[in-house]
Design an enzyme around this catalytic site. Structure first.
Site, short mmCIF file in Angstrom:
data_model
loop_
_atom_site.label_atom_id
_atom_site.label_comp_id
_atom_site.label_asym_id
_atom_site.label_seq_id
_atom_site.Cartn_x
_atom_site.Cartn_y
_atom_site.Cartn_z
CD GLN A 215 -95.35 -49.61 79.88
OE1 GLN A 215 -95.69 -49.45 78.71
NE2 GLN A 215 -95.82 -50.59 80.63
CD GLU A 216 -90.03 -43.80 78.03
OE1 GLU A 216 -88.82 -43.58 78.29
OE2 GLU A 216 -90.92 -42.95 78.12
NE ARG A 217 -88.56 -51.04 71.25
CZ ARG A 217 -89.57 -50.42 70.67
NH1 ARG A 217 -89.56 -49.10 70.58
NH2 ARG A 217 -90.61 -51.09 70.20
#
Length: 309
Positions: A215-217
């Protein structure tokens, strides 16, 4: 219910012969008008003309040749096969049936090629694998521990990777949760992928369909894309792009996916802008190839649906 029974009667089938009880027991439906009743004597003549050798219910599989009975049962799932074993115990508990069910749901498990105890049955193995899959989709580490502690799955990274790759019942987001802490398994899992002759955006979609994108880079995404880029280049040696170039393109495609697919982005990136920016970052990339990548995202959608948006 009444419409179904009327339709059966219209084509000459007597539902009461299959239900095992009179139609009058269906809440009085039998009292409702259906079609003009035949004369009493005529109905008796029709019943007398019925073939006495014709079966009025489902055939007894035990009376069929074994290979034919097994072919019928082969189309059942595990739940129906367990119910069938209450009637045809010998056929429904056949090892070949349960072995086929196991391999269709869990393609690679260590115990398939390992020595098995004398009391081993594929039916018991199916129940254990099913329990492990349900556990994995709640807590992936407990699910793997369930299998390794019972000798069903080897604890080596390649064995776990094969299990994750060939099992249809595991949720992609739970695979990601497991692989975030088992990067050794992630490396083996990516090596099992086949991206030969696939367009880069399509290969990314295939990869993120098997394992959900983070969900996050962050670090996990970087590691996933590094392994993906290496495998993609290995599957397509004539592509003319280096591993680092593919890595940069993967991030560019993800950013383009967000730009084109997110409703929160009002000013969408144009095709000309994408070609200009991408060719500047990847010198060996042609403008035509960059344009085809833009068209793919524009028409087919996000490379990682429901992520990064």
């Amino acid at each position: 219910m009444g419409q179904v029974i009327r339709r059966l009667q219209d084509i000459g089938i007597r539902p009461q012969d299959y239900l095992g009880f009179p139609l009058a027991d269906l809440g009085g439906w039998d009292d409702q008008p259906r079609f003009p009743a035949a004369p009493f004597g005529h109905r008796e003549e029709e019943e007398d003309e019925r073939d006495p050798n014709m079966s009025s219910g489902f055939p007894d599989l035990s009376q069929l040749p074994p290979e034919l009975g097994l072919e019928v049962l082969r189309h059942l799932d595990a739940t129906d096969l367990c119910l069938a074993s209450c009637v045809w115990s010998h056929l429904a508990n056949d090892e070949l049936l349960w072995q086929s069910l196991c391999r269709s749901c869990w393609g690679s498990v260590t115990i398939y090629s390992r020595g098995r105890p004398e009391d081993f049955t594929y039916k018991q193995l199916f129940m254990a694998l099913d329990e492990a899959s349900l556990t994995f989709n709640t807590d992936p580490f407990q699910g793997i521990e369930y299998l390794t502690s019972r000798g069903i799955l080897g604890d080596q990274p390649i064995e776990i990777a094969r299990f994750l790759h060939t099992t249809k019942r595991l949720w992609p987001n739970k695979k990601l949760e497991f692989l975030q802490r088992r990067q050794d398994v992630l490396e083996r899992l990516v090596q099992l992928q086949n991206f030969q002759n696939q367009f880069l955006p399509n290969a990314l979609r295939k990869f993120f369909k098997e394992v959900s994108a983070p969900q996050e880079r962050g670090n996990t995404l970087t590691i996933m894309l590094e392994n993906f880029s290496q495998r993609f280049c290995a599957c397509n040696p004539g592509l003319g792009l280096s591993k680092d170039a593919v890595f940069v393109l993967c991030f560019s495609l993800i950013m383009l996916s967000v730009d084109l697919c997110s409703p929160h982005v009002k000013n969408k990136m144009s095709k000309r802008e994408f070609i200009k920016n991408t060719c500047r970052a990847v010198s060996e990339l042609s403008g035509d190839l960059a344009g085809h990548m833009y068209d793919n995202i524009y028409l087919a959608g996000h490379v990682a649906p429901k992520d990064f948006s």
